[in-house]
Scaffold this motif. Structure first.
Motif, PDB file in Angstrom:
ATOM      1  N   ARG A  35       0.819  -1.211   0.000  1.00  0.00           N
ATOM      2  CA  ARG A  35       0.000   0.000   0.000  1.00  0.00           C
ATOM      3  C   ARG A  35       0.854   1.264   0.000  1.00  0.00           C
ATOM      4  N   THR A  36       0.213   2.350  -0.359  1.00  0.00           N
ATOM      5  CA  THR A  36       0.854   3.656  -0.272  1.00  0.00           C
ATOM      6  C   THR A  36       0.136   4.462   0.805  1.00  0.00           C
ATOM      7  N   CYS A  37       0.786   5.477   1.307  1.00  0.00           N
ATOM      8  CA  CYS A  37       0.194   6.304   2.356  1.00  0.00           C
ATOM      9  C   CYS A  37      -0.986   7.097   1.808  1.00  0.00           C
ATOM     10  N   GLU A  38      -1.943   7.341   2.675  1.00  0.00           N
ATOM     11  CA  GLU A  38      -3.061   8.228   2.360  1.00  0.00           C
ATOM     12  C   GLU A  38      -3.012   9.372   3.366  1.00  0.00           C
ATOM     13  N   GLY A  39      -3.377  10.575   2.946  1.00  0.00           N
ATOM     14  CA  GLY A  39      -3.313  11.711   3.854  1.00  0.00           C
ATOM     15  C   GLY A  39      -1.918  12.289   3.888  1.00  0.00           C
ATOM     16  N   GLU A  40      -1.545  12.870   5.020  1.00  0.00           N
ATOM     17  CA  GLU A  40      -0.209  13.458   5.160  1.00  0.00           C
ATOM     18  C   GLU A  40       0.834  12.356   5.044  1.00  0.00           C
ATOM     19  N   GLU A  41       1.847  12.594   4.251  1.00  0.00           N
ATOM     20  CA  GLU A  41       2.858  11.573   4.023  1.00  0.00           C
ATOM     21  C   GLU A  41       4.246  12.192   4.074  1.00  0.00           C
ATOM     22  N   VAL A  42       5.133  11.537   4.791  1.00  0.00           N
ATOM     23  CA  VAL A  42       6.539  11.898   4.816  1.00  0.00           C
ATOM     24  C   VAL A  42       7.266  10.713   4.198  1.00  0.00           C
ATOM     25  N   THR A  43       7.977  10.920   3.124  1.00  0.00           N
ATOM     26  CA  THR A  43       8.567   9.790   2.400  1.00  0.00           C
ATOM     27  C   THR A  43       9.891   9.353   3.012  1.00  0.00           C
ATOM     28  N   ASP A  44      10.263   8.134   2.705  1.00  0.00           N
ATOM     29  CA  ASP A  44      11.552   7.550   3.102  1.00  0.00           C
ATOM     30  C   ASP A  44      11.804   7.563   4.604  1.00  0.00           C
ATOM     31  N   GLN A  45      10.772   7.355   5.396  1.00  0.00           N
ATOM     32  CA  GLN A  45      10.943   7.301   6.847  1.00  0.00           C
ATOM     33  C   GLN A  45      11.064   5.869   7.352  1.00  0.00           C
ATOM     34  N   GLY A  46      10.929   4.902   6.482  1.00  0.00           N
ATOM     35  CA  GLY A  46      11.066   3.512   6.884  1.00  0.00           C
ATOM     36  C   GLY A  46       9.838   2.996   7.609  1.00  0.00           C
ATOM     37  N   GLY A  47       9.982   1.838   8.215  1.00  0.00           N
ATOM     38  CA  GLY A  47       8.878   1.221   8.942  1.00  0.00           C
ATOM     39  C   GLY A  47       9.358  -0.038   9.628  1.00  0.00           C
ATOM     40  N   VAL A  48       8.419  -0.751  10.199  1.00  0.00           N
ATOM     41  CA  VAL A  48       8.751  -1.999  10.889  1.00  0.00           C
ATOM     42  C   VAL A  48       7.616  -2.986  10.668  1.00  0.00           C
ATOM     43  N   THR A  49       7.981  -4.237  10.496  1.00  0.00           N
ATOM     44  CA  THR A  49       7.016  -5.324  10.368  1.00  0.00           C
ATOM     45  C   THR A  49       7.311  -6.335  11.469  1.00  0.00           C
ATOM     46  N   ILE A  50       6.291  -6.691  12.215  1.00  0.00           N
ATOM     47  CA  ILE A  50       6.433  -7.662  13.303  1.00  0.00           C
ATOM     48  C   ILE A  50       5.569  -8.866  12.956  1.00  0.00           C
ATOM     49  N   HIS A  51       6.120 -10.062  13.081  1.00  0.00           N
ATOM     50  CA  HIS A  51       5.389 -11.286  12.762  1.00  0.00           C
ATOM     51  C   HIS A  51       5.435 -12.220  13.969  1.00  0.00           C
ATOM     52  N   TRP A  52       4.252 -12.530  14.512  1.00  0.00           N
ATOM     53  CA  TRP A  52       4.137 -13.508  15.585  1.00  0.00           C
ATOM     54  C   TRP A  52       3.666 -14.810  14.964  1.00  0.00           C
ATOM     55  N   ARG A  53       4.276 -15.918  15.364  1.00  0.00           N
ATOM     56  CA  ARG A  53       3.859 -17.229  14.868  1.00  0.00           C
ATOM     57  C   ARG A  53       3.526 -18.108  16.048  1.00  0.00           C
ATOM     58  N   GLY A  54       2.539 -18.956  15.859  1.00  0.00           N
ATOM     59  CA  GLY A  54       2.152 -19.874  16.924  1.00  0.00           C
ATOM     60  C   GLY A  54       1.100 -20.845  16.439  1.00  0.00           C
ATOM     61  N   SER A  55       0.527 -21.591  17.364  1.00  0.00           N
ATOM     62  CA  SER A  55      -0.477 -22.596  17.021  1.00  0.00           C
ATOM     63  C   SER A  55      -1.724 -21.965  16.409  1.00  0.00           C
ATOM     64  N   TYR A  56      -1.943 -20.680  16.638  1.00  0.00           N
ATOM     65  CA  TYR A  56      -3.092 -19.953  16.101  1.00  0.00           C
ATOM     66  C   TYR A  56      -2.871 -19.527  14.655  1.00  0.00           C
ATOM     67  N   GLY A  57      -1.715 -19.793  14.103  1.00  0.00           N
ATOM     68  CA  GLY A  57      -1.361 -19.324  12.769  1.00  0.00           C
ATOM     69  C   GLY A  57      -0.339 -18.228  12.886  1.00  0.00           C
ATOM     70  N   GLY A  58      -0.606 -17.114  12.287  1.00  0.00           N
ATOM     71  CA  GLY A  58       0.334 -16.001  12.347  1.00  0.00           C
ATOM     72  C   GLY A  58      -0.398 -14.684  12.410  1.00  0.00           C
ATOM     73  N   GLN A  59       0.222 -13.716  13.040  1.00  0.00           N
ATOM     74  CA  GLN A  59      -0.295 -12.355  13.096  1.00  0.00           C
ATOM     75  C   GLN A  59       0.817 -11.415  12.681  1.00  0.00           C
ATOM     76  N   TRP A  60       0.455 -10.366  11.968  1.00  0.00           N
ATOM     77  CA  TRP A  60       1.406  -9.371  11.485  1.00  0.00           C
ATOM     78  C   TRP A  60       0.975  -7.992  11.950  1.00  0.00           C
ATOM     79  N   TYR A  61       1.947  -7.173  12.298  1.00  0.00           N
ATOM     80  CA  TYR A  61       1.713  -5.761  12.571  1.00  0.00           C
ATOM     81  C   TYR A  61       2.691  -4.996  11.691  1.00  0.00           C
ATOM     82  N   ILE A  62       2.165  -4.103  10.858  1.00  0.00           N
ATOM     83  CA  ILE A  62       2.987  -3.367   9.910  1.00  0.00           C
ATOM     84  C   ILE A  62       2.826  -1.879  10.197  1.00  0.00           C
ATOM     85  N   ALA A  63       3.921  -1.213  10.510  1.00  0.00           N
ATOM     86  CA  ALA A  63       3.885   0.222  10.811  1.00  0.00           C
ATOM     87  C   ALA A  63       4.764   0.952   9.808  1.00  0.00           C
TER      88      ALA A  63
END
Length: 95
Positions: A35-63
């Protein structure tokens, strides 16, 4: 490598992000990464992706640190502090 104590602390610090409504499953994660940002956007600031894995499958948090920087300032500070606490090399800005 993290000690057991540091790993437990990392899990504790990230737990609140796992419980947010913004957490998605693996099928949704790919679309969010494209995806691309919507609204106010500051480019090239990076981000973080967190992935939890377990018996429930997986969950992701993307900032994306550049999307809505004022609205997400506190979240971004907390995630950056988590990243800075990890034993990884410091990021090098692009020329």
């Amino acid at each position: 490598m993290l000690s057991n104590e540091r790993y437990d602390e990392l899990k504790r610090r990230l737990e609140r992000f796992r419980r947010l409504d913004e957490t998605v499953d693996e099928a949704e994660a790919g679309a969010l990464l494209e995806r691309t940002c919507e609204g106010e956007e500051v480019t090239d600031q990076g981000g973080v992706t967190i992935h939890w894995r377990g018996s429930y499958g997986g969950q992701w948090y993307i900032a994306d640190f550049g999307c809505e920087p004022k609205q997400y300032a506190e979240r971004n500070r907390e995630l950056r502090a988590v990243l800075e606490s990890l034993p990884v090399p410091e990021a090098v800005p692009l020329p």
